[in-house]
Design an enzyme around this catalytic site. Structure first.
Site, PDB file in Angstrom:
ATOM      1  N   HIS A 156      12.611  75.284   0.298  1.00 11.87           N
ATOM      2  CA  HIS A 156      13.579  75.875  -0.038  1.00 11.87           C
ATOM      3  C   HIS A 156      13.068  77.215  -0.878  1.00 11.87           C
ATOM      4  CE1 HIS A 156      18.167  76.343  -1.452  1.00 11.87           C
ATOM      5  NE2 HIS A 156      17.406  76.889  -2.101  1.00 11.87           N
ATOM      6  N   GLU A 157      12.618  76.854  -1.968  1.00  6.20           N
ATOM      7  CA  GLU A 157      11.968  77.929  -3.163  1.00  6.20           C
ATOM      8  C   GLU A 157      11.130  78.713  -2.381  1.00  6.20           C
ATOM      9  OE1 GLU A 157      13.803  77.701  -5.552  1.00  6.20           O
ATOM     10  OE2 GLU A 157      14.624  75.657  -5.086  1.00  6.20           O
ATOM     11  N   GLY A 200      15.234  73.276  -8.444  1.00  6.12           N
ATOM     12  CA  GLY A 200      14.338  74.283  -8.301  1.00  6.12           C
ATOM     13  C   GLY A 200      14.899  75.637  -8.698  1.00  6.12           C
ATOM     14  N   CYS A 244      22.126  75.521  -3.160  1.00  2.13           N
ATOM     15  CA  CYS A 244      21.361  76.676  -3.817  1.00  2.13           C
ATOM     16  C   CYS A 244      22.065  77.041  -4.977  1.00  2.13           C
ATOM     17  CB  CYS A 244      21.055  77.727  -2.615  1.00  2.13           C
ATOM     18  SG  CYS A 244      20.008  79.022  -3.499  1.00  2.13           S
ATOM     19  N   LEU A 245      21.471  77.350  -5.906  1.00  2.00           N
ATOM     20  CA  LEU A 245      22.145  77.984  -7.317  1.00  2.00           C
ATOM     21  C   LEU A 245      22.733  79.280  -6.815  1.00  2.00           C
ATOM     22  CD1 LEU A 245      19.766  76.703 -10.018  1.00  2.00           C
ATOM     23  CD2 LEU A 245      22.096  75.519  -9.252  1.00  2.00           C
ATOM     24  N   GLN A 290      16.098  84.733  -7.923  1.00  2.00           N
ATOM     25  CA  GLN A 290      17.240  84.048  -8.440  1.00  2.00           C
ATOM     26  C   GLN A 290      17.867  84.628  -9.952  1.00  2.00           C
ATOM     27  OE1 GLN A 290      16.519  79.810  -7.117  1.00  2.00           O
ATOM     28  NE2 GLN A 290      18.506  80.201  -6.572  1.00  2.00           N
ATOM     29  N   HIS A 293      12.768  81.607  -0.654  1.00  2.00           N
ATOM     30  CA  HIS A 293      13.448  82.541  -1.565  1.00  2.00           C
ATOM     31  C   HIS A 293      12.587  83.636  -1.771  1.00  2.00           C
ATOM     32  CE1 HIS A 293      17.426  81.260  -3.058  1.00  2.00           C
ATOM     33  NE2 HIS A 293      17.010  79.978  -3.418  1.00  2.00           N
TER      34      HIS A 293
END
Ligand code: NI
Length: 187
Positions: free
Chosen positions: A140-141, A46, A98-99, A51, A144
């Site tokens: 999670h997304e 994702g 998480c990236l 991000q 963000h």
């Protein structure tokens, strides 16, 4: 298509509420292509627009479950309903990454089921029912887009770990990013 640098925790764009997507035009289509390419290069399951430095209510996801069912899509201006989040100590198999906190993983309890209502890249409204890890990805997304990282939801043990990682990597400041396919983030 272009792989874009991914912002690291501490950059203000990751910690603010993102703005709605207003135009479903060619520019958005290109952006979504770039987000898919960036997510694949990372690799991740994702990626949310903040991000890559854009405070827009937009994310992409791509998940293949244990049965081989692949769910890939774009969510613009999403709404998300979730089943009651479980309480208690998270198990190791609930470790999330998480990236924007690259190379780290911490366990976190998430709701088992989620219902996503969003617009696709053309502006078409759709719904997606998810459970298990796909439901986790959506939670999670979605977070963000409200300036919430999974690190903000960890228990005391996880919080300590993530704070150590931030200190060790000298993250937590404005303007840091990493480049998928270029920077080696193995810890
Ligand atoms: Ni993330």
């Amino acid at each position: 298509m272009t792989v874009l640098p991914i912002r690291i925790t501490g950059d203000p764009v990751l910690h603010r509420v993102a703005d709605p997507v207003l135009a479903f035009d060619e520019e958005l289509a290109r952006l979504v292509d770039d987000m898919f390419e960036t997510m694949e290069a990372a690799p991740g399951v994702g990626l949310a627009a903040p991000q890559i430095g854009l405070a827009k209510r937009l994310f992409v996801y791509d998940w293949t479950d244990a049965e081989g069912v692949r769910t890939r899509g774009v969510a613009a201006n999403p709404e998300l309903w979730i089943s009651p989040p479980p309480v208690g100590v998270p198990d190791d198999d609930e470790e999330e990454g998480c990236l924007s906190i690259p190379g780290e993983r911490f366990a976190l309890k998430r709701a088992e089921r989620a219902l996503l209502k969003a617009q696709d890249v053309t502006g078409e409204h759709y719904e997606l029912e998810a459970s298990g890890w796909l439901a986790r990805i959506l939670q999670h997304e979605f977070d963000h887009l409200n300036g919430i990282l999974y690190a903000d939801r960890l228990d005391a043990f996880g919080t300590k770990g993530v704070q150590k990682a931030i200190k060790r990597n000298k993250w937590g400041v404005e303007g840091l990013s990493w480049m998928p396919g270029v920077d080696n983030l193995e810890d």
